[in-house]
Design a protein around this motif. Structure first.
Motif, PDB file in Angstrom:
ATOM      1  N   UNK A 304       0.851  -1.185   0.000  1.00 21.36           N
ATOM      2  CA  UNK A 304       0.000   0.000   0.000  1.00 21.36           C
ATOM      3  C   UNK A 304       0.880   1.224   0.000  1.00 21.36           C
ATOM      4  N   UNK A 305       0.705   2.070  -1.025  1.00 24.76           N
ATOM      5  CA  UNK A 305       1.498   3.282  -1.164  1.00 24.76           C
ATOM      6  C   UNK A 305       0.549   4.455  -1.291  1.00 24.76           C
ATOM      7  N   UNK A 306       0.496   5.307  -0.277  1.00 26.41           N
ATOM      8  CA  UNK A 306      -0.436   6.443  -0.317  1.00 26.41           C
ATOM      9  C   UNK A 306       0.075   7.536  -1.250  1.00 26.41           C
ATOM     10  N   UNK A 307      -0.769   8.487  -1.465  1.00 20.69           N
ATOM     11  CA  UNK A 307      -0.394   9.607  -2.335  1.00 20.69           C
ATOM     12  C   UNK A 307       0.395  10.668  -1.585  1.00 20.69           C
ATOM     13  N   UNK A 308       0.446  10.539  -0.259  1.00 16.78           N
ATOM     14  CA  UNK A 308       1.195  11.505   0.557  1.00 16.78           C
ATOM     15  C   UNK A 308       2.087  10.734   1.525  1.00 16.78           C
ATOM     16  N   UNK A 309       2.885  11.462   2.303  1.00 15.71           N
ATOM     17  CA  UNK A 309       3.772  10.825   3.272  1.00 15.71           C
ATOM     18  C   UNK A 309       2.983  10.214   4.418  1.00 15.71           C
ATOM     19  N   UNK A 310       3.641   9.270   5.095  1.00 14.14           N
ATOM     20  CA  UNK A 310       3.030   8.649   6.259  1.00 14.14           C
ATOM     21  C   UNK A 310       3.322   9.499   7.490  1.00 14.14           C
ATOM     22  N   UNK A 311       2.348  10.037   8.175  1.00 10.97           N
ATOM     23  CA  UNK A 311       2.623  10.716   9.447  1.00 10.97           C
ATOM     24  C   UNK A 311       2.955   9.678  10.518  1.00 10.97           C
ATOM     25  N   UNK A 312       3.634  10.122  11.599  1.00  7.42           N
ATOM     26  CA  UNK A 312       4.002   9.185  12.650  1.00  7.42           C
ATOM     27  C   UNK A 312       2.744   8.779  13.418  1.00  7.42           C
ATOM     28  N   UNK A 313       2.873   7.617  14.082  1.00 10.55           N
ATOM     29  CA  UNK A 313       1.762   7.124  14.860  1.00 10.55           C
ATOM     30  C   UNK A 313       1.456   5.666  14.575  1.00 10.55           C
ATOM     31  N   UNK A 314       0.364   5.201  15.161  1.00  4.83           N
ATOM     32  CA  UNK A 314       0.006   3.800  15.074  1.00  4.83           C
ATOM     33  C   UNK A 314      -1.049   3.603  13.957  1.00  4.83           C
ATOM     34  N   UNK A 315      -0.744   2.716  13.031  1.00  9.06           N
ATOM     35  CA  UNK A 315      -1.635   2.421  11.913  1.00  9.06           C
ATOM     36  C   UNK A 315      -2.331   1.072  12.161  1.00  9.06           C
ATOM     37  N   UNK A 316      -3.589   1.055  11.832  1.00  9.26           N
ATOM     38  CA  UNK A 316      -4.371  -0.184  11.978  1.00  9.26           C
ATOM     39  C   UNK A 316      -4.759  -0.689  10.593  1.00  9.26           C
ATOM     40  N   UNK A 317      -4.517  -1.959  10.380  1.00 12.62           N
ATOM     41  CA  UNK A 317      -4.870  -2.584   9.110  1.00 12.62           C
ATOM     42  C   UNK A 317      -5.857  -3.713   9.399  1.00 12.62           C
ATOM     43  N   UNK A 318      -7.086  -3.596   8.837  1.00  6.28           N
ATOM     44  CA  UNK A 318      -8.153  -4.578   9.072  1.00  6.28           C
ATOM     45  C   UNK A 318      -8.462  -5.320   7.777  1.00  6.28           C
ATOM     46  N   UNK A 319      -8.822  -6.586   7.945  1.00  3.58           N
ATOM     47  CA  UNK A 319      -9.195  -7.411   6.799  1.00  3.58           C
ATOM     48  C   UNK A 319     -10.651  -7.866   6.983  1.00  3.58           C
ATOM     49  N   UNK A 320     -11.475  -7.682   5.928  1.00  2.48           N
ATOM     50  CA  UNK A 320     -12.898  -8.074   5.964  1.00  2.48           C
ATOM     51  C   UNK A 320     -13.163  -9.132   4.888  1.00  2.48           C
TER      52      UNK A 320
END
Length: 340
Positions: A304-320
């Motif tokens: 996954x590559x966003x169109x902007x930079x990744x800000x710091x912090x905790x990312x959650x990735x969910x699968x449905x």
């Protein structure tokens, strides 16, 4: 010859009628007698003719009275027949009007009865109806009564048939309702089992591995957790064994949530929305189609590559999958130091 001295005739008081006079008197007497006889005959004829005329008038009066009486009797008979017929139509027959209207026999009898009633009334309405016409009216009334009896019998037959049909329909409806309840009950059980199978076929994701990747200009990649260095996420996880899930293409919805709680999406990589089992519509970041093999664990990976930079912090990735959340993983990106 001696002659006697007789008084002369003209000198005598006695007149001796001559034969001519006697004939006249006799003729006069006969004429008078004839006139008297003729007069008596005329009076007799007049009296006879008067009696004859009186007798004819009395006979005519008797005929008229008899004819009127017959007409009145026939009219009463017609009225009785018409009343009986009308009672049939407005009584029990009225309840079955829908059936009677579709019955060809009843329709034909209705026409015949109506035609006979009209013809009989026309005959009885004549002021100078002849004996033959009254006899014809009487015959038609007898025929009309027979038609009405047949009409009544036909209605009785139809009523019995209707009663039988109603009874048969009630039995059929009862059987149908029983079958329907059984079907509904069976269908409910089947649906419940299908629901359980559907829910049980939902895949489960485990063993999440999420890394940040820094892409060098040379094309080399470096794993990093520094937010300003991360160009994309590389995510992998396992789909566990499932004996219920049939082999085939399965849809997985990946939802990436930024540290600020907002979902990350990009139309360029096919982001969109989908509905979960509660009916709620939620956004997804990426949609994956996986060729799953029944009852076999297999690893799924994507980037996954966003169109902007990744800000710091905790990312959650969910699968449905199948409307349920089947797994989730987390990745914490830190703020890098001066030389990181």
């Amino acid at each position: 010859m001696a002659f006697e001295n007789y008084p002369e005739a003209e000198q005598s008081n006695i007149k001796i009628p001559t034969p001519l006079v006697q004939e006249k008197k006799m003729g006069k007497t006969l004429l008078t007698a004839g006139l008297i006889i003729a007069l008596l005959g005329t009076w007799g004829y007049i009296i006879y003719d008067k009696n004859k005329v009186k007798e004819v008038i009395e006979q005519k009066d008797t005929v008229i009275a008899t004819t009127f009486s017959q007409r009145e009797q026939l009219q009463n008979e017609l009225n009785d027949a018409a009343m009986r017929y009308d009672e049939l139509k407005t009584g029990n027959a009225q309840k079955d009007s829908a059936i009677l209207a579709k019955n060809g026999v009843i329709a034909a009898k209705d026409r015949d009865i109506a035609e006979k009633r009209t013809k009989i009334q026309q005959l009885l309405s004549k002021q100078n109806a002849t004996k033959e016409e009254l006899a014809e009216a009487k015959r038609l009334i007898q025929s009309l009564n027979g038609d009405i009896d047949g009409y009544k019998n036909e209605i009785l037959v139809l009523t019995e048939q209707k009663t039988k049909l109603i009874s048969e329909k009630a039995v059929a409806v009862q059987q149908r309702d029983t079958y329907r309840r059984n079907y509904d009950s069976t269908n409910l059980v089947v649906k419940q089992k299908e629901t359980l199978i559907d829910i049980g076929s939902t895949l489960h994701a485990s063993n999440f591995n999420i890394v940040g990747i820094n892409e060098k200009n040379s094309g080399k990649e470096k794993i990093t957790s520094v937010s300003k260095r991360v160009d994309k996420f590389r995510v992998s996880f396992d789909l566990d064994e499932n004996m219920i899930t049939e082999s085939g293409i399965k849809e997985l919805y990946i939802c990436v949530t930024a540290p600020d709680g907002n979902p990350l999406s990009a139309q360029a990589v096919g982001s969109g929305t989908f509905n979960i089992r509660t009916g709620q519509e939620i956004p997804y970041t990426k949609k994956l189609e996986v060729n799953y093999t029944q009852n076999k664990r297999q690893t799924v990976s994507f980037e996954w590559k966003p169109s902007a930079n990744f800000p710091k912090g905790n990312y959650k990735i969910e699968v449905y999958n199948n409307g349920f959340k089947v797994g989730e993983g987390y990745k914490d990106l830190r703020k890098g130091g001066l030389f990181s």
